[in-house]
Motif scaffolding. Structure first.
Motif, PDB file in Angstrom:
ATOM      1  N   GLY A 244      60.811  61.136  48.150  1.00 35.77           N
ATOM      2  CA  GLY A 244      59.797  62.161  48.298  1.00 35.77           C
ATOM      3  C   GLY A 244      58.368  61.643  48.224  1.00 35.77           C
ATOM      4  N   TYR A 245      58.192  60.347  48.028  1.00 35.75           N
ATOM      5  CA  TYR A 245      56.850  59.760  47.920  1.00 35.75           C
ATOM      6  C   TYR A 245      56.593  58.823  49.098  1.00 35.75           C
ATOM      7  N   PRO A 246      55.340  58.722  49.527  1.00 37.26           N
ATOM      8  CA  PRO A 246      55.025  57.752  50.579  1.00 37.26           C
ATOM      9  C   PRO A 246      55.393  56.342  50.128  1.00 37.26           C
ATOM     10  N   LEU A 247      55.944  55.546  51.034  1.00 36.18           N
ATOM     11  CA  LEU A 247      56.463  54.226  50.683  1.00 36.18           C
ATOM     12  C   LEU A 247      55.376  53.284  50.162  1.00 36.18           C
ATOM     13  N   GLY A 248      54.169  53.345  50.714  1.00 36.42           N
ATOM     14  CA  GLY A 248      53.072  52.508  50.216  1.00 36.42           C
ATOM     15  C   GLY A 248      52.743  52.831  48.774  1.00 36.42           C
ATOM     16  N   PHE A 249      52.703  54.114  48.448  1.00 39.88           N
ATOM     17  CA  PHE A 249      52.457  54.542  47.070  1.00 39.88           C
ATOM     18  C   PHE A 249      53.594  54.082  46.167  1.00 39.88           C
ATOM     19  N   TRP A 250      54.826  54.227  46.650  1.00 41.84           N
ATOM     20  CA  TRP A 250      55.987  53.833  45.850  1.00 41.84           C
ATOM     21  C   TRP A 250      55.940  52.351  45.521  1.00 41.84           C
ATOM     22  N   PHE A 251      55.607  51.504  46.519  1.00 44.40           N
ATOM     23  CA  PHE A 251      55.516  50.065  46.264  1.00 44.40           C
ATOM     24  C   PHE A 251      54.417  49.762  45.258  1.00 44.40           C
ATOM     25  N   ALA A 252      53.284  50.425  45.391  1.00 43.74           N
ATOM     26  CA  ALA A 252      52.167  50.168  44.483  1.00 43.74           C
ATOM     27  C   ALA A 252      52.511  50.583  43.058  1.00 43.74           C
ATOM     28  N   GLN A 253      53.293  51.625  42.895  1.00 42.63           N
ATOM     29  CA  GLN A 253      53.567  52.151  41.561  1.00 42.63           C
ATOM     30  C   GLN A 253      54.853  51.622  40.938  1.00 42.63           C
ATOM     31  N   GLN A 254      55.907  51.486  41.719  1.00 42.10           N
ATOM     32  CA  GLN A 254      57.200  51.114  41.141  1.00 42.10           C
ATOM     33  C   GLN A 254      57.887  49.962  41.856  1.00 42.10           C
ATOM     34  N   GLY A 255      57.838  49.961  43.150  1.00 38.65           N
ATOM     35  CA  GLY A 255      58.599  48.987  43.927  1.00 38.65           C
ATOM     36  C   GLY A 255      58.247  47.556  43.605  1.00 38.65           C
ATOM     37  N   SER A 256      56.965  47.292  43.393  1.00 39.24           N
ATOM     38  CA  SER A 256      56.567  45.918  43.101  1.00 39.24           C
ATOM     39  C   SER A 256      57.166  45.442  41.779  1.00 39.24           C
ATOM     40  N   MET A 257      57.290  46.334  40.802  1.00 39.07           N
ATOM     41  CA  MET A 257      57.902  45.929  39.527  1.00 39.07           C
ATOM     42  C   MET A 257      59.365  45.532  39.719  1.00 39.07           C
ATOM     43  N   TYR A 258      60.092  46.280  40.538  1.00 44.27           N
ATOM     44  CA  TYR A 258      61.493  45.943  40.801  1.00 44.27           C
ATOM     45  C   TYR A 258      61.608  44.595  41.504  1.00 44.27           C
ATOM     46  N   VAL A 259      60.710  44.364  42.446  1.00 44.25           N
ATOM     47  CA  VAL A 259      60.736  43.083  43.162  1.00 44.25           C
ATOM     48  C   VAL A 259      60.389  41.946  42.212  1.00 44.25           C
ATOM     49  N   PHE A 260      59.419  42.138  41.321  1.00 46.33           N
ATOM     50  CA  PHE A 260      59.041  41.095  40.375  1.00 46.33           C
ATOM     51  C   PHE A 260      60.202  40.745  39.453  1.00 46.33           C
ATOM     52  N   ILE A 261      60.922  41.741  38.993  1.00 44.38           N
ATOM     53  CA  ILE A 261      62.083  41.489  38.132  1.00 44.38           C
ATOM     54  C   ILE A 261      63.160  40.731  38.919  1.00 44.38           C
ATOM     55  N   ALA A 262      63.381  41.126  40.165  1.00 43.87           N
ATOM     56  CA  ALA A 262      64.351  40.416  41.010  1.00 43.87           C
ATOM     57  C   ALA A 262      63.911  38.965  41.233  1.00 43.87           C
ATOM     58  N   LEU A 263      62.605  38.738  41.379  1.00 50.68           N
ATOM     59  CA  LEU A 263      62.100  37.374  41.560  1.00 50.68           C
ATOM     60  C   LEU A 263      62.348  36.512  40.328  1.00 50.68           C
ATOM     61  N   ILE A 264      62.268  37.096  39.147  1.00 56.41           N
ATOM     62  CA  ILE A 264      62.547  36.344  37.918  1.00 56.41           C
ATOM     63  C   ILE A 264      63.985  35.841  37.927  1.00 56.41           C
ATOM     64  N   PHE A 265      64.922  36.725  38.266  1.00 57.35           N
ATOM     65  CA  PHE A 265      66.329  36.322  38.300  1.00 57.35           C
ATOM     66  C   PHE A 265      66.590  35.321  39.434  1.00 57.35           C
ATOM     67  N   TYR A 266      65.938  35.519  40.576  1.00 57.61           N
ATOM     68  CA  TYR A 266      66.073  34.587  41.695  1.00 57.61           C
ATOM     69  C   TYR A 266      65.549  33.205  41.298  1.00 57.61           C
ATOM     70  N   TYR A 267      64.399  33.169  40.626  1.00 53.45           N
ATOM     71  CA  TYR A 267      63.811  31.905  40.178  1.00 53.45           C
ATOM     72  C   TYR A 267      64.774  31.170  39.242  1.00 53.45           C
ATOM     73  N   LYS A 268      65.351  31.898  38.296  1.00 52.51           N
ATOM     74  CA  LYS A 268      66.287  31.281  37.346  1.00 52.51           C
ATOM     75  C   LYS A 268      67.504  30.713  38.077  1.00 52.51           C
ATOM     76  N   PHE A 269      68.048  31.478  39.008  1.00 48.95           N
ATOM     77  CA  PHE A 269      69.214  31.032  39.771  1.00 48.95           C
ATOM     78  C   PHE A 269      68.888  29.782  40.581  1.00 48.95           C
ATOM     79  N   LYS A 270      67.776  29.799  41.294  1.00 51.44           N
ATOM     80  CA  LYS A 270      67.408  28.662  42.138  1.00 51.44           C
ATOM     81  C   LYS A 270      67.019  27.434  41.312  1.00 51.44           C
ATOM     82  N   MET A 271      66.326  27.633  40.187  1.00 53.06           N
ATOM     83  CA  MET A 271      65.955  26.490  39.344  1.00 53.06           C
ATOM     84  C   MET A 271      67.192  25.838  38.746  1.00 53.06           C
ATOM     85  N   ASP A 272      68.186  26.632  38.388  1.00 54.82           N
ATOM     86  CA  ASP A 272      69.438  26.052  37.899  1.00 54.82           C
ATOM     87  C   ASP A 272      70.068  25.158  38.971  1.00 54.82           C
TER      88      ASP A 272
END
Length: 84
Positions: free
Chosen positions: A45-73
């Protein structure tokens, strides 16, 4: 298994570069630069740009942390500098 410190740091810096590019594109790109275009689409129900600015970027950042750990291993094991 190799003991190549130059190769290890090259692989590590390449991983960091790629993660920072994704981080920039998601936070600054999707939240600011591409927001007017992304706002043509809606998520929950929210515009996608607003969603990324408010919530989506946090989800991506958390996913990047796990991706970094996996790749560094994988990089650590490839260059035999891992801890068991």
């Amino acid at each position: 298994m190799q003991h190549d410190s130059h190769g290890y740091w090259k692989a590590t810096l390449a991983l960091l570069r790629n993660i920072l590019i994704i981080w920039f594109l998601v936070s600054f790109g999707a939240g600011i630069l591409f927001a007017p275009w992304l706002n043509n689409f809606h998520l929950g129900g929210y515009p996608l740009g607003f969603w990324f600015a408010q919530q989506g970027s946090m989800y991506v950042f958390i996913a990047l942390i796990f991706y970094y750990k996996f790749k560094m291993d994988k990089i650590d094991r490839r260059f035999d500098v891992h801890e068991d």
